[in-house]
Design a protein around this motif. Structure first.
Motif, short mmCIF file in Angstrom:
data_model
loop_
_atom_site.label_atom_id
_atom_site.label_comp_id
_atom_site.label_asym_id
_atom_site.label_seq_id
_atom_site.Cartn_x
_atom_site.Cartn_y
_atom_site.Cartn_z
N ASP A 147 0.86 -1.21 -0.03
CA ASP A 147 -0.01 0.04 -0.01
C ASP A 147 0.94 1.20 0.00
O ASP A 147 0.67 2.28 -0.82
CB ASP A 147 -0.89 -0.04 1.21
N ALA A 148 1.99 1.24 0.80
CA ALA A 148 2.75 2.38 1.07
C ALA A 148 3.44 2.65 -0.37
O ALA A 148 3.60 3.85 -0.97
CB ALA A 148 3.61 2.36 2.04
N SER A 149 4.35 1.63 -0.82
CA SER A 149 5.29 2.08 -1.88
C SER A 149 4.41 2.15 -3.27
O SER A 149 4.69 3.21 -3.82
CB SER A 149 6.25 0.67 -2.20
N VAL A 150 3.27 1.43 -3.51
CA VAL A 150 2.69 1.61 -4.48
C VAL A 150 2.01 3.18 -4.74
O VAL A 150 2.08 3.76 -5.60
CB VAL A 150 1.40 0.77 -4.62
N MET A 151 1.84 3.79 -3.44
CA MET A 151 1.04 5.00 -3.46
C MET A 151 2.19 6.05 -3.87
O MET A 151 2.01 7.01 -4.62
CB MET A 151 0.52 5.26 -2.09
N ILE A 152 3.55 5.76 -3.36
CA ILE A 152 4.48 6.83 -3.49
C ILE A 152 4.97 6.52 -5.00
O ILE A 152 4.89 7.74 -5.66
CB ILE A 152 5.64 6.36 -2.81
N SER A 153 5.03 5.56 -5.56
CA SER A 153 5.29 5.36 -6.98
C SER A 153 4.12 6.05 -7.95
O SER A 153 4.67 6.86 -9.09
CB SER A 153 5.88 3.97 -7.68
N GLU A 154 2.91 5.82 -7.71
CA GLU A 154 1.76 6.11 -8.34
C GLU A 154 1.88 7.91 -8.29
O GLU A 154 1.66 8.63 -9.39
CB GLU A 154 0.69 5.64 -7.82
N ARG A 155 2.15 8.20 -7.11
CA ARG A 155 2.10 9.54 -6.89
C ARG A 155 3.20 10.41 -7.87
O ARG A 155 2.92 11.36 -8.25
CB ARG A 155 2.12 10.13 -5.66
N PHE A 156 4.45 9.62 -7.86
CA PHE A 156 5.66 10.13 -8.61
C PHE A 156 5.08 10.35 -9.96
O PHE A 156 5.32 11.37 -10.73
CB PHE A 156 6.63 9.46 -8.45
N VAL A 157 4.46 9.12 -10.51
CA VAL A 157 3.99 9.28 -11.92
C VAL A 157 3.08 10.01 -12.19
O VAL A 157 3.15 10.89 -13.23
CB VAL A 157 3.56 7.72 -12.32
N SER A 158 1.96 10.31 -11.35
CA SER A 158 1.14 11.30 -11.58
C SER A 158 1.54 12.70 -11.66
O SER A 158 0.92 13.49 -12.33
CB SER A 158 -0.28 11.16 -10.84
N ALA A 159 2.64 12.87 -10.79
CA ALA A 159 3.11 14.48 -10.66
C ALA A 159 3.85 14.60 -11.95
O ALA A 159 3.85 15.59 -12.39
CB ALA A 159 4.36 14.14 -9.67
N LEU A 160 4.37 13.45 -12.63
CA LEU A 160 5.08 13.81 -13.67
C LEU A 160 4.34 13.97 -14.86
O LEU A 160 4.50 14.80 -15.75
CB LEU A 160 5.97 12.48 -14.13
N GLU A 161 3.30 13.43 -14.87
CA GLU A 161 1.86 13.61 -15.79
C GLU A 161 1.66 15.14 -15.76
O GLU A 161 1.49 15.70 -16.82
CB GLU A 161 0.80 12.67 -15.62
N ALA A 163 3.24 17.44 -14.62
CA ALA A 163 4.00 18.40 -15.03
C ALA A 163 4.11 18.67 -16.63
O ALA A 163 4.79 19.63 -16.96
CB ALA A 163 5.46 18.06 -14.60
N GLY A 164 3.31 17.79 -17.32
CA GLY A 164 3.13 17.95 -18.72
C GLY A 164 4.30 17.55 -19.66
O GLY A 164 4.26 17.94 -20.75
N ILE A 165 4.89 16.61 -19.16
CA ILE A 165 5.97 16.03 -20.03
C ILE A 165 5.29 14.73 -20.79
O ILE A 165 4.44 14.26 -20.67
CB ILE A 165 7.27 15.31 -19.31
N GLY A 166 5.72 14.73 -22.22
CA GLY A 166 5.01 13.88 -23.12
C GLY A 166 5.19 12.44 -22.73
O GLY A 166 6.10 11.84 -21.80
N GLU A 167 4.26 11.67 -23.56
CA GLU A 167 4.27 10.25 -23.13
C GLU A 167 5.64 9.38 -23.34
O GLU A 167 6.03 8.62 -22.63
CB GLU A 167 3.15 9.49 -23.95
N GLY A 168 6.11 9.92 -24.48
CA GLY A 168 7.38 9.32 -25.01
C GLY A 168 8.58 9.38 -23.88
O GLY A 168 9.28 8.44 -23.48
N LEU A 169 8.45 10.80 -23.57
CA LEU A 169 9.87 11.09 -22.24
C LEU A 169 9.47 10.21 -21.23
O LEU A 169 10.08 9.63 -20.74
CB LEU A 169 9.68 12.57 -22.23
#
Lengths: 298, 312
Positions: A147-161, A163-169
């Protein structure tokens, strides 16, 4: 003018060459030439098991022509393997050289760093993999903390999303993070080879160049790099070969499948042979190119 | 004046510290990447079965135990397996180092007709998929007749060397074992980089090629020999190609771990949890000796070896 005959001293020295390499003259016949000739013979036929031993039905170039004209996967797999190797090897070599230089310098905790670096070689070995396949507990243990680790990595990914970087990057970033383990694994052997090479460079060379006023940067390029370039060449060859023959390589797995699961030694050998020719050509090209930049002391 | 010197010293020290912090952060990151995949396994091995079911226990065992090690130890008969595995790896490694150093030196320093073909065979041996080697070599050692000589002495029967150490030892002695081509190439390239003057100086002092090799070249090659010895030991210790093929029934660790089923208190119930726990212990049995070995050998990568003996 007639060419002078080679001196007898030179020829006498050549005889010692046979003496020193005598083990491998025997060994290469047993461990390389014999199996390779046998598999070449197999690749032109189909092996039919019989009560005692087996019989070979020769089919000419059938196995090869099937492979290149009928088989939908082989050429694609070959090209993909080549691409992956071309990308992986330069990165691995530069990374290993960097690591070896860092580990060669003096700093507290160096022993620990060296041990860590060596560990992928042991931890990602086949027996460990086999043991982990018997394991049913780790998913259960991991789910306790998931639960803890998944949340962190998901948050990280959504934060990147956001931030508006392209899908390729995005894909590139996540893929390179995933590949760090792989990169470390392939870099272990080159790093140790380069490190041992750096350790063997005569210290007087460094002293002399520092006395002449060279900076550390110049010493790196003008002393360290040329002195270990012969070993750098082996590292490159190793990386190329490892990338072509590692356990995760699709074509190697295919040879294994054809030979030991489907019991089609003929077509398995044909796959292996076509592959070996391609790999040897690549290794030869790499060797020829890299050898120009290697400074040998003779 | 003095304070300027002190300032410079302080500046240098703090710069040093900053560089070290970057280094530690870098290696800390690498340590995380390397250890994390097996972290759960390494901490769980010290837990009892009850702990693994307890949702409150994650990384720190509540009931610390070594029972999993004891069970795995009994199941693998480690008191017999370890000596056997170590002996096997040691013999193969020593032979590998000896033969590959000789061959590498021969290829690096002498011009003779077979030089290039042999170098090509080194590379070819590495490129070959291991599966191609298995069947011919298995047949060779299963019906070992040495050009028909053995049956003459042994009542017409060839010898069967499968499930003994003989195949691996023979292959190591003739530099054709697992990844020997790489060791030969490493030694070849290393000796290629040695200064020619050393050889000439030895020759002028009436030292023949054999004497030159043993007295002049070998002392400088210590680091490199230890390197290939380390690779050889690790690879034969964890190898699954040659070992599974030639020693399918032998009591050596990689083979036993393949068929590892653990010991259970009640033989009728397949207890997956204890099997997993014991498998983790098996991983540590495999990994820890190699780490200890590495801790000893890495000392040799630290000492700088004065290899050339030439000045300037």
């Amino acid at each position: 003018m007639r060419r002078r005959k080679t001196g007898s001293l030179e020829r006498k020295k050549g005889l010692y060459g046979y003496l020193f390499t005598a083990p491998f003259i025997v060994g290469s016949l047993l461990g390389v030439v014999y199996p390779i000739v046998l598999s070449l013979v197999y690749s032109f036929g189909n092996l039919v098991p019989q009560d005692v031993g087996y019989r070979i039905d020769f089919v000419g170039f059938q196995n090869y022509s099937d492979l290149f004209t009928v088989d939908p996967d082989f050429l694609r797999q070959l090209v993909e393997t080549l691409q992956r190797t071309l990308l992986k090897v330069p990165v691995a070599i530069v990374f290993s050289f960097f690591l070896a230089c860092v580990l060669n310098s003096e700093f507290p905790g160096r022993g620990f760093a060296r041990t860590i670096l060596f560990m992928p070689l042991i931890l990602f070995s086949k027996p460990v993999e086999i043991l982990l396949s018997k394991d049913t507990l780790s998913t259960q243990m991991a789910s306790k903390s998931a639960d803890a680790s998944v949340m962190i990595s998901e948050r990280f990914v959504s934060a990147l999303e956001e931030a508006g970087i392209g899908e390729g990057l995005m894909n590139f970033l996540t893929a390179s993070v995933d590949n760090i383990g792989n990169l470390l694994y392939i870099s272990v052997i080159p790093t140790i080879i380069i490190l041992a090479g750096l350790q063997s460079v005569s210290r007087s060379l460094y002293e002399a160049s520092y006395v002449e006023g060279a900076t550390a940067w110049e010493v790196l390029w003008k002393i360290s790099l040329p002195m270990i370039s012969p070993l750098l060449l082996v590292s490159v060859i190793y990386c190329v070969i490892d990338s072509f023959t590692g356990v995760e390589n699709v074509i190697i797995n295919r040879v294994s499948y054809e030979c030991f699961t489907a019991f089609r030694f003929g077509s398995g050998s044909a796959v292996a042979w076509s592959y070996i020719v391609v790999v040897l050509a690549i290794v030869g090209i790499v060797f020829a190119i890299a050898n120009r930049f290697v400074s040998y002391d003779n | 004046m003095q304070s300027a010197a002190r300032k410079a010293k302080l500046y240098k020290a703090s710069l040093n510290l900053a560089v070290n912090i970057v280094r530690w952060a870098f290696f800390g990151l690498i340590a995380f990447v390397v250890i994390y995949p097996l972290f759960t396994e390494i901490v769980t091995v010290f837990m009892t079965k009850e702990d693994t079911y307890n949702m409150a226990v994650r990384y720190i065992p509540r009931n610390f135990t070594l029972k999993n090690f004891a069970d795995a130890w009994d199941s693998l008969e480690m008191e017999k397996t370890y000596p056997m595995t170590i002996l096997h790896a040691l013999v193969v490694t020593l032979l590998n180092v000896a033969s590959c150093t000789l061959v590498g030196y021969g290829l690096a320093r002498f011009k003779f007709a077979l030089n290039k073909p042999l170098t090509l065979l080194c590379v070819l041996g590495l490129v070959l998929p291991p599966d191609l080697l298995q069947i011919p070599l298995f047949n060779f050692f299963r019906n070992f007749n040495l050009f028909g000589l053995i049956p003459l002495l042994n009542h017409g029967e060839p010898l069967n060397f499968i499930d003994t150490m003989v195949p691996n030892i023979v292959l190591a002695a003739v530099a054709a074992g697992f990844r020997c081509g790489l060791y030969i190439l490493i030694m070849r390239q290393f000796f290629n980089g040695m200064p020619k003057e050393m050889e000439e100086a030895a020759a002028i002092d009436a030292c023949g090629p054999i004497g030159t090799f043993f007295r002049v070249m070998l002392p400088g090659a210590k680091t490199m020999m230890i390197t290939i010895g380390l690779f050889s030991f690790v690879w034969i210790w964890t190898d699954c190609d040659f070992n599974y093929n030639f020693m399918r029934q032998a009591n050596i660790l990689p083979v036993l771990l393949r068929d590892f089923n653990g010991t259970t208190a009640d033989a009728t119930i397949v207890d997956q949890t204890s099997l997993s726990l014991q498998a983790y212990a098996g991983i540590l049995f495999l990994v820890v000796p190699l780490l200890i070995l590495y801790l000893f050998t890495q000392r040799y990568f630290v000492e700088s070896v004065e290899r050339s003996g030439l000045v300037g």
